[in-house]
Design a protein around this motif. Structure first.
Motif, PDB file in Angstrom:
ATOM      1  N   SER A  59      36.214  42.044  35.865  1.00 14.14           N
ATOM      2  CA  SER A  59      37.342  42.609  36.609  1.00 14.14           C
ATOM      3  C   SER A  59      38.578  41.722  36.487  1.00 14.14           C
ATOM      4  O   SER A  59      39.699  42.197  36.591  1.00 14.14           O
ATOM      5  CB  SER A  59      36.977  42.814  38.074  1.00 14.14           C
ATOM      6  N   THR A  60      38.383  40.438  36.246  1.00 13.05           N
ATOM      7  CA  THR A  60      39.521  39.523  36.128  1.00 13.05           C
ATOM      8  C   THR A  60      40.119  39.533  34.726  1.00 13.05           C
ATOM      9  O   THR A  60      41.248  39.084  34.548  1.00 13.05           O
ATOM     10  CB  THR A  60      39.108  38.085  36.482  1.00 13.05           C
ATOM     11  N   GLY A  61      39.407  40.038  33.765  1.00 17.53           N
ATOM     12  CA  GLY A  61      39.911  40.092  32.393  1.00 17.53           C
ATOM     13  C   GLY A  61      40.355  41.495  32.038  1.00 17.53           C
ATOM     14  O   GLY A  61      41.503  41.889  32.255  1.00 17.53           O
ATOM     15  N   CYS A  62      39.443  42.266  31.489  1.00 13.42           N
ATOM     16  CA  CYS A  62      39.760  43.627  31.035  1.00 13.42           C
ATOM     17  C   CYS A  62      40.186  44.533  32.186  1.00 13.42           C
ATOM     18  O   CYS A  62      41.101  45.345  32.031  1.00 13.42           O
ATOM     19  CB  CYS A  62      38.558  44.227  30.323  1.00 13.42           C
ATOM     20  N   GLY A  63      39.549  44.413  33.326  1.00 18.86           N
ATOM     21  CA  GLY A  63      39.907  45.246  34.474  1.00 18.86           C
ATOM     22  C   GLY A  63      41.320  44.981  34.941  1.00 18.86           C
ATOM     23  O   GLY A  63      42.084  45.909  35.221  1.00 18.86           O
ATOM     24  N   ASN A  64      41.701  43.716  35.015  1.00 14.27           N
ATOM     25  CA  ASN A  64      43.049  43.364  35.445  1.00 14.27           C
ATOM     26  C   ASN A  64      44.083  43.876  34.449  1.00 14.27           C
ATOM     27  O   ASN A  64      45.111  44.428  34.843  1.00 14.27           O
ATOM     28  CB  ASN A  64      43.174  41.849  35.609  1.00 14.27           C
ATOM     29  N   ARG A  65      43.825  43.709  33.159  1.00 18.26           N
ATOM     30  CA  ARG A  65      44.776  44.192  32.147  1.00 18.26           C
ATOM     31  C   ARG A  65      44.950  45.705  32.239  1.00 18.26           C
ATOM     32  O   ARG A  65      46.065  46.219  32.128  1.00 18.26           O
ATOM     33  CB  ARG A  65      44.310  43.792  30.757  1.00 18.26           C
ATOM     34  N   ALA A  66      43.860  46.455  32.438  1.00 17.68           N
ATOM     35  CA  ALA A  66      43.947  47.914  32.541  1.00 17.68           C
ATOM     36  C   ALA A  66      44.725  48.326  33.789  1.00 17.68           C
ATOM     37  O   ALA A  66      45.548  49.256  33.740  1.00 17.68           O
ATOM     38  CB  ALA A  66      42.552  48.519  32.563  1.00 17.68           C
ATOM     39  N   LYS A  67      44.483  47.655  34.904  1.00 17.94           N
ATOM     40  CA  LYS A  67      45.190  47.992  36.137  1.00 17.94           C
ATOM     41  C   LYS A  67      46.676  47.667  36.050  1.00 17.94           C
ATOM     42  O   LYS A  67      47.517  48.447  36.517  1.00 17.94           O
ATOM     43  CB  LYS A  67      44.545  47.263  37.320  1.00 17.94           C
ATOM     44  N   VAL A  68      47.017  46.543  35.423  1.00 24.46           N
ATOM     45  CA  VAL A  68      48.425  46.179  35.259  1.00 24.46           C
ATOM     46  C   VAL A  68      49.113  47.172  34.327  1.00 24.46           C
ATOM     47  O   VAL A  68      50.242  47.602  34.577  1.00 24.46           O
ATOM     48  CB  VAL A  68      48.568  44.733  34.737  1.00 24.46           C
ATOM     49  N   ALA A  69      48.443  47.571  33.249  1.00 23.39           N
ATOM     50  CA  ALA A  69      49.026  48.547  32.322  1.00 23.39           C
ATOM     51  C   ALA A  69      49.247  49.890  33.012  1.00 23.39           C
ATOM     52  O   ALA A  69      50.289  50.535  32.811  1.00 23.39           O
ATOM     53  CB  ALA A  69      48.122  48.715  31.108  1.00 23.39           C
ATOM     54  N   ALA A  70      48.311  50.317  33.832  1.00 28.86           N
ATOM     55  CA  ALA A  70      48.461  51.580  34.563  1.00 28.86           C
ATOM     56  C   ALA A  70      49.618  51.484  35.560  1.00 28.86           C
ATOM     57  O   ALA A  70      50.408  52.430  35.713  1.00 28.86           O
ATOM     58  CB  ALA A  70      47.178  51.940  35.286  1.00 28.86           C
ATOM     59  N   PHE A  71      49.746  50.345  36.236  1.00 28.14           N
ATOM     60  CA  PHE A  71      50.844  50.139  37.166  1.00 28.14           C
ATOM     61  C   PHE A  71      52.195  50.192  36.458  1.00 28.14           C
ATOM     62  O   PHE A  71      53.136  50.840  36.915  1.00 28.14           O
ATOM     63  CB  PHE A  71      50.683  48.799  37.894  1.00 28.14           C
ATOM     64  N   ARG A  72      52.288  49.513  35.324  1.00 29.84           N
ATOM     65  CA  ARG A  72      53.545  49.501  34.577  1.00 29.84           C
ATOM     66  C   ARG A  72      53.894  50.902  34.053  1.00 29.84           C
ATOM     67  O   ARG A  72      55.065  51.276  34.025  1.00 29.84           O
ATOM     68  CB  ARG A  72      53.463  48.506  33.430  1.00 29.84           C
ATOM     69  N   ALA A  73      52.878  51.655  33.646  1.00 33.91           N
ATOM     70  CA  ALA A  73      53.130  53.011  33.176  1.00 33.91           C
ATOM     71  C   ALA A  73      53.654  53.889  34.314  1.00 33.91           C
ATOM     72  O   ALA A  73      54.589  54.677  34.125  1.00 33.91           O
ATOM     73  CB  ALA A  73      51.858  53.609  32.583  1.00 33.91           C
ATOM     74  N   ARG A  74      53.079  53.739  35.515  1.00 36.42           N
ATOM     75  CA  ARG A  74      53.555  54.502  36.659  1.00 36.42           C
ATOM     76  C   ARG A  74      54.960  54.066  37.054  1.00 36.42           C
ATOM     77  O   ARG A  74      55.807  54.886  37.395  1.00 36.42           O
ATOM     78  CB  ARG A  74      52.601  54.338  37.848  1.00 36.42           C
TER      79      ARG A  74
END
Length: 78
Positions: A59-74
């Protein structure tokens, strides 16, 4: 029982890995072995979570990157 492995030789260093693989093959549920949903990640993991809905290897690696990318897209759509 806790096993203590030496790390003097390659064989001793890889012994816990071989034991974990043997345990997975003998007793594991292969429906719980999953590929990480990270964009460029090649890791696989054994999902031991209660609901069996884990998506990323960490969750601290791939999960965090996916969540940050989704946030930036929104945020860019606003």
């Amino acid at each position: 029982m806790t096993r203590v492995y030496g790390k003097e030789t390659v064989e001793a260093f890889l012994a816990p890995v071989a034991e974990a693989v043997a345990d997975l093959l003998a007793d594991g549920d292969f429906d719980l072995v999953r590929h990480c949903e990270g964009h460029d990640c090649v890791m696989w993991f054994y999902d031991r979570t209660k609901g069996h809905r884990r998506r990323w290897c960490t969750s601290t690696g791939c999960g965090n990157r996916a969540k940050v990318a989704a946030f930036r897209a929104r945020a860019s759509q606003i």
